[in-house]
Design an enzyme around this catalytic site. Structure first.
Site, PDB file in Angstrom:
ATOM      1  N   ASP A   1     -27.609 -10.387 -30.253  1.00 18.66           N
ATOM      2  CA  ASP A   1     -28.046 -11.702 -29.519  1.00 18.66           C
ATOM      3  C   ASP A   1     -28.995 -11.650 -28.604  1.00 18.66           C
ATOM      4  O   ASP A   1     -29.167 -10.614 -27.596  1.00 18.66           O
ATOM      5  CB  ASP A   1     -26.512 -11.585 -28.821  1.00 18.66           C
ATOM      6  CG  ASP A   1     -26.518 -12.881 -27.808  1.00 18.66           C
ATOM      7  OD1 ASP A   1     -27.208 -13.902 -28.368  1.00 18.66           O
ATOM      8  OD2 ASP A   1     -25.448 -13.078 -26.800  1.00 18.66           O
TER       9      ASP A   1
ATOM     10  N   ASP B   1     -32.125 -18.174 -28.796  1.00 20.82           N
ATOM     11  CA  ASP B   1     -30.841 -17.441 -28.877  1.00 20.82           C
ATOM     12  C   ASP B   1     -30.311 -17.371 -30.391  1.00 20.82           C
ATOM     13  O   ASP B   1     -29.692 -18.289 -30.693  1.00 20.82           O
ATOM     14  CB  ASP B   1     -29.973 -18.159 -27.669  1.00 20.82           C
ATOM     15  CG  ASP B   1     -28.705 -17.597 -27.638  1.00 20.82           C
ATOM     16  OD1 ASP B   1     -28.459 -16.475 -28.080  1.00 20.82           O
ATOM     17  OD2 ASP B   1     -27.848 -18.189 -27.112  1.00 20.82           O
TER      18      ASP B   1
END
Ligand SMILES: *[C@@H]1O[C@H](CO)[C@@H](O)[C@H](O)[C@H]1NC(C)=O
Ligand SMILES: *[C@@H]1O[C@H](CO)[C@@H](O)[C@H](O)[C@H]1NC(C)=O
Ligand SMILES: *[C@@H]1O[C@H](CO)[C@@H](O)[C@H](O)[C@H]1NC(C)=O
Ligand SMILES: *[C@@H]1O[C@H](CO)[C@@H](O)[C@H](O)[C@H]1NC(C)=O
Length: 377
Positions: free
Chosen positions: A80, A265
């Site tokens: 992530d 992201d």
């Protein structure tokens, strides 16, 4: 928020952000494949580049494999770029937390290299939180070994956020400033211990029906065969995120907005944008609303392109990229893969990252973008 619930029902767990971190996840099925990983190594020079092969869940979750402890305990994890800490479900999580029970759990008692830490933690993501305590152990991935990574063992995982996902845990590739105090991040270890030749990683997500072909993260450099043309480098604009500046956005040749920050992201599926901009864009894109939900034509040729201007260059998102088919009141409809947030920046999630290869340069604090190669490789 009916729109959120609807999207949850159809599998898109959508965030109205109020925390520091944002994630959007789709429902996942049982994962029973192991990704293969290989290592580009040279025994005289040590590791140069580490290839981590990703799997793809419905083009919404992209995850890979790591192993923790000695002997190794395997986990599927999301890598992530929007957060900085690493965690795995704990074998000590209570039986009543079914979310945690349904995933692989780290058992420190079965690892010879475990070192207790003792601090407790809570992490908030856009869709929910995790709670637990910190531990330290060896982490193996893509053929490399990180001794002594401090990570979280979770005793509680929010059901909405983590119940039906394919991954067990999460490896944060975000900035050091967002990490727990007195810990070194996963990326920090790779760089400071020279496990990679350059403190850079690159993300290639493959939008594909074949879940074993989810793309890859390359630690230590970038792979020229995975993008077209030149990388377009822009500086990072925030200390705490992989954020870049967009000068404006164009939708069907109408210009919107002034300068805005955008976070890249991998842990978010959609493209999130400030509510005000979202309202403007959904006025330009032909749509109708039903129960507060935006419905678009499922014919891409009737819809406008969206262009994001980054470092003076347009980055195109076509209707094919942003149209998502969902079940709505027992019929299939199309909706945009855009969602509004109550923040003043954008979040460019997987919808964007499937189209653009991205290079994250820690040392030079810049991000490179180029059109990703989707077929073949
Ligand atoms: C490893 O390095 C040596 C000496 O620098 C070189 O001759 C060899 O080709 C390299 N091997 C690989 C697989 O890159
Ligand atoms: C863990 O993963 C490795 C590499 O993919 C595999 O060889 C090994 O059998 C796995 N171990 C378990 C317990 O699943
Ligand atoms: C951590 O949390 C547990 C309960 O979950 C509590 O018993 C313990 O005292 C806490 N430790 C610290 C250092 O706060
Ligand atoms: C971090 O380490 C410093 C020095 O070792 C110590 O004084 C401080 O209390 C630590 N902070 C936390 C949150 O553990």
């Amino acid at each position: 928020m009916p729109r959120v619930q609807l999207l949850l029902l159809t599998g898109l767990a959508l965030t109205m952000a109020n925390g520091q971190q944002l994630r959007v996840k789709l429902r996942a099925r049982e994962n029973n494949q192991h990704s293969s990983s290989f290592l580009d190594s040279n025994s005289t020079e040590g590791y140069k580049k580490l290839h981590l092969i990703l799997q793809n869940r419905d083009n919404v979750e992209y995850y890979g494999e790591v192993a923790v402890g000695t002997p190794k305990q395997n986990f599927s994890v999301i890598f992530d770029t929007g957060s900085s800490n690493t965690w795995f479900p704990s074998s000590n999580c209570p039986k009543r937390n079914l979310v945690c029970q349904r995933h692989k759990r780290y058992n420190s008692a079965r690892s010879r290299t475990y070192i207790p830490d003792g601090r407790n933690f809570t992490l908030w993501y856009g869709t929910g939180n995790v709670i637990g305590y910190l531990s330290q152990d060896t982490v193996h991935f893509a053929g490399a070994t990180i001794p002594g990574l401090i990570f979280g063992e979770t005793l509680f995982q929010n059901q909405n956020a983590f119940d039906s996902v394919a991954f067990d845990g999460l490896v944060g590739l975000g900035m050091e400033v967002l990490a727990w105090k007195n810990t070194t991040t996963f990326l920090g270890h790779l760089c400071s211990e020279h496990l990679i030749e350059k403190c850079v990683f690159s993300v290639h997500l493959r939008n594909s029906e074949d879940k074993s072909a989810g793309g890859e993260i390359l630690f230590g450099g970038f792979d020229e065969s995975l993008f077209e043309g030149q990388l377009h480098f822009v500086p990072i604009t925030r200390l705490n995120y992989w954020a870049i500046e967009m000068s404006y956005v164009s939708v069907g040749h109408k210009l919107i907005g002034g300068k805005m920050n955008a976070i890249l992201d991998t842990g978010t599926s959609l493209i999130l944008m400030p509510q005000k901009i979202y309202n403007i864009i959904l006025k330009i894109i032909p749509s109708k609303t039903e129960g507060g939900f935006f419905i678009l034509s499922c014919e891409p040729e009737t819809l406008p392109d969206v262009e994001l201007f980054i470092g003076g260059k347009p980055f195109l998102i076509t209707p094919d990229d942003y149209l998502v088919e969902v079940d709505f009141r027992n019929r299939k409809v199309c909706t945009p893969a855009f969602a509004p947030i109550k923040l003043d920046f954008w979040v460019l999630g997987d919808i964007f990252l499937e189209r653009y290869y991205t290079v994250y340069d820690v040392t030079e604090r810049k991000i490179g973008l180029a059109k990703a190669v989707q077929s073949g490789g």
